[in-house]
Design a protein around this motif. Structure first.
Motif, PDB file in Angstrom:
ATOM      1  N   GLY A 198       0.713  -1.174   0.010  1.00 45.21           N
ATOM      2  CA  GLY A 198       0.098  -0.060   0.014  1.00 45.21           C
ATOM      3  C   GLY A 198       0.895   1.286  -0.062  1.00 45.21           C
ATOM      4  N   GLY A 199       2.181   1.124   0.206  1.00 44.44           N
ATOM      5  CA  GLY A 199       2.865   2.444   0.107  1.00 44.44           C
ATOM      6  C   GLY A 199       3.351   2.814   1.543  1.00 44.44           C
ATOM      7  N   SER A 200       2.435   2.685   2.271  1.00 46.95           N
ATOM      8  CA  SER A 200       2.922   3.169   3.874  1.00 46.95           C
ATOM      9  C   SER A 200       3.871   2.197   4.546  1.00 46.95           C
ATOM     10  CB  SER A 200       1.676   3.458   4.447  1.00 46.95           C
ATOM     11  OG  SER A 200       0.950   2.273   4.737  1.00 46.95           O
ATOM     12  N   GLY A 201       4.116   1.205   4.284  1.00 44.16           N
ATOM     13  CA  GLY A 201       5.013   0.006   4.775  1.00 44.16           C
ATOM     14  C   GLY A 201       4.765  -0.645   6.002  1.00 44.16           C
ATOM     15  N   LEU A 202       5.063  -1.791   5.975  1.00 44.46           N
ATOM     16  CA  LEU A 202       4.404  -2.695   6.997  1.00 44.46           C
ATOM     17  C   LEU A 202       5.377  -1.940   8.493  1.00 44.46           C
ATOM     18  CD1 LEU A 202       3.140  -5.335   7.500  1.00 44.46           C
ATOM     19  CD2 LEU A 202       5.115  -6.575   7.675  1.00 44.46           C
ATOM     20  N   ALA A 203       4.356  -1.997   9.561  1.00 43.40           N
ATOM     21  CA  ALA A 203       4.667  -1.299  10.803  1.00 43.40           C
ATOM     22  C   ALA A 203       4.583  -2.248  11.802  1.00 43.40           C
ATOM     23  CB  ALA A 203       3.732  -0.274  11.258  1.00 43.40           C
ATOM     24  N   GLY A 204       4.195  -3.452  11.777  1.00 41.62           N
ATOM     25  CA  GLY A 204       4.288  -4.373  12.791  1.00 41.62           C
ATOM     26  C   GLY A 204       3.311  -5.279  12.806  1.00 41.62           C
ATOM     27  N   TYR A 205       3.200  -5.987  14.109  1.00 42.80           N
ATOM     28  CA  TYR A 205       2.076  -6.942  14.326  1.00 42.80           C
ATOM     29  C   TYR A 205       1.425  -6.973  15.661  1.00 42.80           C
ATOM     30  CZ  TYR A 205       4.496  -9.151  10.438  1.00 42.80           C
ATOM     31  OH  TYR A 205       5.262  -9.667   9.260  1.00 42.80           O
ATOM     32  N   ASP A 206       0.245  -7.093  15.560  1.00 42.22           N
ATOM     33  CA  ASP A 206      -0.752  -7.313  17.053  1.00 42.22           C
ATOM     34  C   ASP A 206      -0.891  -8.507  17.138  1.00 42.22           C
ATOM     35  OD1 ASP A 206      -0.664  -4.169  16.834  1.00 42.22           O
ATOM     36  OD2 ASP A 206      -2.147  -4.423  15.498  1.00 42.22           O
ATOM     37  N   VAL A 207      -1.005  -9.052  18.457  1.00 38.36           N
ATOM     38  CA  VAL A 207      -1.202 -10.469  18.815  1.00 38.36           C
ATOM     39  C   VAL A 207      -2.277 -10.456  19.930  1.00 38.36           C
ATOM     40  CG1 VAL A 207      -0.347 -12.598  20.228  1.00 38.36           C
ATOM     41  CG2 VAL A 207       1.262 -11.184  18.565  1.00 38.36           C
ATOM     42  N   TYR A 208      -3.416 -11.343  19.471  1.00 37.15           N
ATOM     43  CA  TYR A 208      -4.672 -11.198  20.121  1.00 37.15           C
ATOM     44  C   TYR A 208      -4.831 -12.452  20.919  1.00 37.15           C
ATOM     45  CZ  TYR A 208      -5.959  -6.773  17.789  1.00 37.15           C
ATOM     46  OH  TYR A 208      -5.792  -5.469  17.427  1.00 37.15           O
ATOM     47  N   ARG A 209      -5.571 -12.581  22.003  1.00 34.34           N
ATOM     48  CA  ARG A 209      -6.200 -13.742  22.458  1.00 34.34           C
ATOM     49  C   ARG A 209      -7.409 -13.808  22.213  1.00 34.34           C
ATOM     50  NH1 ARG A 209      -6.614 -15.370  28.944  1.00 34.34           N
ATOM     51  NH2 ARG A 209      -7.379 -17.516  28.495  1.00 34.34           N
ATOM     52  N   GLU A 210      -7.873 -14.954  21.705  1.00 38.79           N
ATOM     53  CA  GLU A 210      -9.309 -15.070  21.088  1.00 38.79           C
ATOM     54  C   GLU A 210     -10.137 -15.512  22.651  1.00 38.79           C
ATOM     55  OE1 GLU A 210     -10.834 -17.991  18.496  1.00 38.79           O
ATOM     56  OE2 GLU A 210      -9.681 -16.856  16.789  1.00 38.79           O
ATOM     57  N   GLN A 211     -11.590 -14.294  22.750  1.00 38.74           N
ATOM     58  CA  GLN A 211     -12.084 -14.688  23.998  1.00 38.74           C
ATOM     59  C   GLN A 211     -13.549 -14.120  23.503  1.00 38.74           C
ATOM     60  OE1 GLN A 211      -9.394 -12.037  26.487  1.00 38.74           O
ATOM     61  NE2 GLN A 211      -9.811 -13.855  27.852  1.00 38.74           N
ATOM     62  N   GLY A 212     -14.060 -14.562  22.576  1.00 39.74           N
ATOM     63  CA  GLY A 212     -15.413 -14.364  22.151  1.00 39.74           C
ATOM     64  C   GLY A 212     -15.582 -13.023  21.418  1.00 39.74           C
ATOM     65  N   ASP A 213     -16.265 -12.116  21.833  1.00 44.31           N
ATOM     66  CA  ASP A 213     -16.613 -11.089  21.162  1.00 44.31           C
ATOM     67  C   ASP A 213     -15.595  -9.945  21.811  1.00 44.31           C
ATOM     68  OD1 ASP A 213     -18.566 -11.758  19.548  1.00 44.31           O
ATOM     69  OD2 ASP A 213     -20.250 -11.499  21.140  1.00 44.31           O
ATOM     70  N   ASP A 214     -14.753 -10.294  22.673  1.00 41.08           N
ATOM     71  CA  ASP A 214     -13.980  -9.191  23.407  1.00 41.08           C
ATOM     72  C   ASP A 214     -12.570  -9.776  23.580  1.00 41.08           C
ATOM     73  OD1 ASP A 214     -13.161  -6.874  24.907  1.00 41.08           O
ATOM     74  OD2 ASP A 214     -13.839  -7.872  26.934  1.00 41.08           O
ATOM     75  N   ASP A 215     -11.877  -9.900  22.217  1.00 35.60           N
ATOM     76  CA  ASP A 215     -10.706 -10.500  22.107  1.00 35.60           C
ATOM     77  C   ASP A 215      -9.719  -9.552  22.960  1.00 35.60           C
ATOM     78  OD1 ASP A 215     -11.697 -12.298  20.669  1.00 35.60           O
ATOM     79  OD2 ASP A 215     -11.011 -11.993  18.845  1.00 35.60           O
ATOM     80  N   THR A 216      -8.519  -9.942  23.516  1.00 30.60           N
ATOM     81  CA  THR A 216      -7.512  -9.041  24.181  1.00 30.60           C
ATOM     82  C   THR A 216      -6.103  -9.058  23.455  1.00 30.60           C
ATOM     83  OG1 THR A 216      -8.653  -9.972  26.132  1.00 30.60           O
ATOM     84  CG2 THR A 216      -6.266  -9.232  26.476  1.00 30.60           C
ATOM     85  N   LEU A 217      -6.003  -7.837  23.232  1.00 30.44           N
ATOM     86  CA  LEU A 217      -4.454  -7.558  22.826  1.00 30.44           C
ATOM     87  C   LEU A 217      -3.466  -7.951  23.662  1.00 30.44           C
ATOM     88  CD1 LEU A 217      -2.825  -6.274  20.421  1.00 30.44           C
ATOM     89  CD2 LEU A 217      -2.932  -4.231  21.683  1.00 30.44           C
ATOM     90  N   LEU A 218      -2.708  -8.973  23.366  1.00 27.96           N
ATOM     91  CA  LEU A 218      -1.523  -9.510  24.249  1.00 27.96           C
ATOM     92  C   LEU A 218      -0.379  -8.762  24.166  1.00 27.96           C
ATOM     93  CD1 LEU A 218      -1.959 -13.378  24.296  1.00 27.96           C
ATOM     94  CD2 LEU A 218      -2.718 -11.777  26.041  1.00 27.96           C
TER      95      LEU A 218
END
Length: 538
Positions: free
Chosen positions: A364-384
């Protein structure tokens, strides 16, 4: 000059001198970021909606990593606290470095002079005229930055005394800024400690806007205890929309000593109306408002409950922030990165694990900035956690617990990829009280109708060898939220709280002990407290 002649006389003298030196010329059109009706737009006409947080730079000048960390959590703006001398002064070279960090991290920066806070009510506060003197002293650091710098002339420039003087003082400040050659989008704060409960800014905003020869001033309301109901919030926002004037929510919190602001309505209404907001604040609060820290001790991996709310909650920064197109060459990058590979878990312990995955790419031109790791918890996933590379070591996990996790890639414009396939791992047992090399016992020291203090929580090494770190986990009753801690940093996931040792109290010899404490807010009249603690050593 203002201390001798007064703000109005100073502005008039400046204008007369300008007329003597140079012939009259038409008002110059705004450059870079500018006002367009009720909106802020970029030079290319693209609408820009502020989604950011404040950073107390003047008191924490060494915490320059905060700019990258705030960006990594997907903010598109940071409001930077500066001082001309009421607090440690930020001179031209320091401001130039801040400007460089803003551009390097692809952040719109609202630079604010904090010296004016509470003028007329708080001893030592500066006038708006003195704030303009400060901006003039660092002007060389701001030349040519109109595309990504907003100048917030003075923070909360009046307390609750002589508030009627705000209008003329603000007009004089804007007039002087333009006379000095500033082409930036200007931001002006409301009086009444920013909350405008007497409606001075609301009722005089048109006059102030008309005084800017560039028509490039945005108004900033700070929403704390005065804005504790949806009706008060919507009424104030409606007034500016009806007047056709631009408004941002320049500060707000989830709690405050003067009342309980309705942050859910603030954020929902801002999103629905296309209004910018800036939460207070990243880290380093003191004086009893430590609960306004979004991360513990400037650690981006240790979000507080307020940090979780503003970054990862409904209508939060993670969901709604879009990077300014200026940083991608004036075009809007809407291309999402490719989906990361399935994460693989290794090195699993009672409280941590290392994840690796196949890297994503970005076209897309703006470059890869990083990664977000989530824990699956139904409708309220948590950013780990977040990582700049395709690997991360998670810490502070709960012993003997199954984690189902996935990864999303994020580019510089804030676009997120689709979720990777999930992987599942279970942390090692041994986190039970006494099974992980340490024990933890807490005492409720004091309590009142809507809160309590737990101190000390005594952590003891009951093993046969020394330990170099510990984590204590506990579950708060429903409706209870941490309001600060000492001698440990807290992270929150739902009602589960994890306390981690500080740098100075993690090492314990066999039989050795240390302690920490924390404060909790709870619904008024509730008598429940937390009493059970689980310790794990490392």
């Amino acid at each position: 000059m203002s201390t001798r002649f007064g703000a109005a006389a100073a502005a008039l003298l400046s204008l007369l001198l300008t007329m003597l030196i140079a012939p009259a010329s038409p008002a110059q059109a705004a450059a870079g970021l500018r006002v367009d009706g009720t909106r802020i737009v970029e030079a290319n006409g693209n609408a820009f909606v502020i989604r950011g947080v404040s950073h107390a730079h003047t008191w924490y000048t060494s915490q320059t990593g905060a700019f990258a960390h705030i960006k990594a959590l997907r903010a598109n703006t940071v409001r930077v606290v500066l001082s001309g001398g009421r607090w440690p002064a930020n001179g031209t070279s320091d401001v130039a470095n801040v400007v460089s960090l803003c551009r390097q991290n692809r952040l719109i920066c609202v630079l604010e002079n904090h010296d004016t806070t509470g003028y007329g009510e708080q001893s030592g506060a500066y006038t708006l005229d003195q704030a303009v003197d400060y901006w003039n002293s660092v002007k060389s650091a701001l030349t040519g930055t109109e595309d990504f710098i907003i100048v917030n002339i003075g923070n909360e420039p009046y307390g609750n005394n002589n508030v009627s003087a705000w209008t003329d003082a603000t007009i004089d400040a804007i007039t002087r800024m333009r006379g000095l050659g500033f082409q930036h989008l200007l931001m002006v704060d409301a009086p009444n400690w920013g909350q405008d409960w007497q409606f001075t800014m609301r009722d005089n905003a048109q006059r102030v806007a008309d005084a800017d020869p560039q028509g490039n001033t945005v108004f900033s309301i700070h929403m704390y205890g005065v804005f504790d109901t949806a009706a008060e919030i919507t009424a104030y926002l409606d007034a500016f929309r009806t007047a056709g004037l631009p408004l941002v929510i320049g500060e707000f919190g989830h709690n405050h000593s003067d009342g309980d602001p309705d942050e859910d309505t603030i954020m929902a209404q801002a999103q629905a109306r296309g209004i910018g907001y800036i939460g207070w604040s990243w880290s380093g609060n003191g004086g009893g408002v430590e609960y306004l820290d979004m991360v513990d001790d400037f650690d981006p991996a240790s979000l507080t409950s307020w940090g979780e709310r503003i970054f990862n909650g409904a209508n939060g920064i993670g969901q709604t922030s879009r990077e300014a197109t200026f940083f991608s060459g004036g075009t809007s990058d809407t291309t999402v990165p490719t989906t990361p590979g399935t994460p693989s878990a290794s090195g699993v312990t009672a409280t941590g694990a290392t994840l690796t995955w196949a890297a994503s790419t970005d076209a897309g031109g703006s470059g890869l900035a990083g990664y977000d790791v989530y824990r699956e918890q139904g409708d309220d996933d948590t950013l780990l956690g977040q990582s700049a590379t395709n690997s991360i070591t998670l810490t502070g996990l709960t012993p003997g617990t199954e984690y189902e996790v996935y990864v999303r890639a994020r580019d510089g414009a804030g676009n997120q990829s689709a979720a990777s396939p999930a992987t599942t791992f279970t942390t090692e047992p041994g986190g039970g009280n006494g099974d992980g090399g340490c024990t933890a016992e807490g005492t409720v020291q004091t309590q009142w109708s809507d809160g309590y203090v737990v101190q000390p929580v005594t952590v003891t090494n009951d093993g046969d060898s020394g330990i170099t770190g510990w984590t204590v986990t506990f579950t708060l009753p429903a409706g209870h939220t941490p309001a600060g801690s000492w001698n440990a940093s807290l992270s929150v996931s739902g009602q589960t709280v994890t306390a981690r040792n500080a740098a100075y109290n993690g090492t314990l010899a066999p039989g050795g002990s240390t302690g920490f404490g924390f404060q909790v807010n709870r619904p008024s009249g509730d008598t429940a407290t937390v009493s059970s603690f689980t310790c794990a050593a490392s």
